[in-house]
Design an enzyme around this catalytic site. Structure first.
Site, PDB file in Angstrom:
ATOM      1  N   THR A  38       0.810  -1.220   0.000  1.00 54.52           N
ATOM      2  CA  THR A  38       0.000   0.000   0.000  1.00 54.52           C
ATOM      3  C   THR A  38       0.845   1.272   0.000  1.00 54.52           C
ATOM      4  O   THR A  38       0.332   2.350  -0.309  1.00 54.52           O
ATOM      5  CB  THR A  38      -0.933   0.042   1.222  1.00 54.52           C
ATOM      6  OG1 THR A  38      -0.147  -0.112   2.403  1.00 54.52           O
ATOM      7  CG2 THR A  38      -1.973  -1.065   1.162  1.00 54.52           C
ATOM      8  N   ASP A  91       3.088   3.438   7.526  1.00 53.86           N
ATOM      9  CA  ASP A  91       3.732   2.169   7.213  1.00 53.86           C
ATOM     10  C   ASP A  91       2.667   1.115   6.932  1.00 53.86           C
ATOM     11  O   ASP A  91       1.480   1.328   7.160  1.00 53.86           O
ATOM     12  CB  ASP A  91       4.602   1.744   8.403  1.00 53.86           C
ATOM     13  CG  ASP A  91       5.701   0.772   8.040  1.00 53.86           C
ATOM     14  OD1 ASP A  91       5.700   0.246   6.905  1.00 53.86           O
ATOM     15  OD2 ASP A  91       6.575   0.526   8.893  1.00 53.86           O
ATOM     16  N   ASP A  94       1.669  -6.470   8.801  1.00 56.94           N
ATOM     17  CA  ASP A  94       1.347  -7.849   8.448  1.00 56.94           C
ATOM     18  C   ASP A  94       0.046  -8.303   9.099  1.00 56.94           C
ATOM     19  O   ASP A  94      -0.659  -9.157   8.556  1.00 56.94           O
ATOM     20  CB  ASP A  94       2.493  -8.777   8.857  1.00 56.94           C
ATOM     21  CG  ASP A  94       3.766  -8.473   8.080  1.00 56.94           C
ATOM     22  OD1 ASP A  94       3.704  -8.464   6.839  1.00 56.94           O
ATOM     23  OD2 ASP A  94       4.805  -8.220   8.707  1.00 56.94           O
ATOM     24  N   GLU A 113      11.628  -0.072  11.070  1.00 53.17           N
ATOM     25  CA  GLU A 113      10.234   0.367  11.102  1.00 53.17           C
ATOM     26  C   GLU A 113       9.841   0.828  12.501  1.00 53.17           C
ATOM     27  O   GLU A 113       9.144   1.831  12.662  1.00 53.17           O
ATOM     28  CB  GLU A 113       9.331  -0.776  10.637  1.00 53.17           C
ATOM     29  CG  GLU A 113       9.445  -1.062   9.141  1.00 53.17           C
ATOM     30  CD  GLU A 113       8.732  -2.325   8.709  1.00 53.17           C
ATOM     31  OE1 GLU A 113       8.483  -2.472   7.504  1.00 53.17           O
ATOM     32  OE2 GLU A 113       8.434  -3.172   9.576  1.00 53.17           O
TER      33      GLU A 113
END
Length: 253
Positions: A38, A91, A94, A113
């Site tokens: 994305t 960000d 998962d 991250e």
């Protein structure tokens, strides 16, 4: 002629665009960019805010993908050592649970991250519907990514096996080379599938894993996400916010 997006890609785009429109405001000058499918839409929307807005901005990357997106978009690339405090970081994820705890690290970037997530005043995640769940470990099967010093890898696997509720833990192997995945920091990644009882308290599990010798970082992000945007199969977007608020944005007509 613009390419026609599939419904799921259109929903990812809408989720990313909505997140940027809501959280990346003209006064924000220091922006973290994460990874995932994305994130290209995130960068597209930021670029669309125009050169006048982006001229004075600095963008920080969590890894190779986001670095290339920033550079190719003509945006200014910065470093966390120069800019340790960010306005906002966007960000991927998962998996995200009902309390906005996340599993991250499928791309082996979770140390960087987490650094950019914690450096930001506002941390937002954007993903598709497959990452939206009530309990971590429901939709993301590989388990909790653990970045570990190569020297400590064998002892870490032994220490994980000695836990009261031990996970099924394996060293992550590379797909296009002989040997393990090596992170941008020169470390290995262990993927650990914990029983449901452990996943019901990801904060406690995070602390438990971090205490094990050799662990560099754990792909459990707890208590730092302000909002999550999920693109759905029907083109709509589900928005989960800190405090338990959930809303839906209809698909574009």
């Amino acid at each position: 002629m613009a390419a026609v997006l599939s419904p799921i890609e259109a929903s990812k785009q809408l989720a990313a665009y909505t997140a940027v429109d809501t959280h990346v405001l003209p006064e924000h000058k220091l922006i973290g960019i994460g990874s995932g499918s994305t994130v290209p839409y995130v960068v597209d929307r930021i670029v669309a805010q125009g050169p006048a807005v982006n001229r004075d901005r600095v963008f920080l990357a969590t890894g190779f993908q986001s670095q290339q997106l920033i550079v190719h978009a003509g945006l200014r690339l910065g470093d966390i050592e120069q800019f340790p405090e960010l306005d906002v970081t966007i960000d991927g994820a998962d998996e995200v649970d009902a309390d906005l705890n996340c599993i991250k690290g499928g791309g082996a970037c979770h140390l960087r991250e987490k650094v950019l997530a914690e450096a930001a005043k506002t941390f937002v995640v954007v993903a598709d519907y497959r990452k939206n769940s009530q309990l971590l470990g429901t939709n993301y099967a590989p388990g909790v990514p653990i970045e570990v010093s190569p020297f400590a890898m064998t002892s870490l696997l032994r220490n994980l096996a000695a836990l009261p509720l031990p996970p099924v833990a394996v060293l992550r192997m590379a797909r296009a080379k002989a040997g393990p995945v090596v992170t941008d920091n020169g470390n290995f990644v262990v993927d650990a599938v914990f029983p449901d009882g452990e996943m019901r308290d990801p904060v406690a599990l995070l602390h438990k894993i971090k205490l094990l010798t050799g662990v560099v970082e754990v792909g459990l992000f707890c208590g730092i996400v302000k909002a999550a945007y999920f693109g759905n199969q029907d083109g709509s977007v589900t928005v989960k916010k800190e405090g338990g608020e959930v809303s839906t944005i209809a698909a574009a007509p």
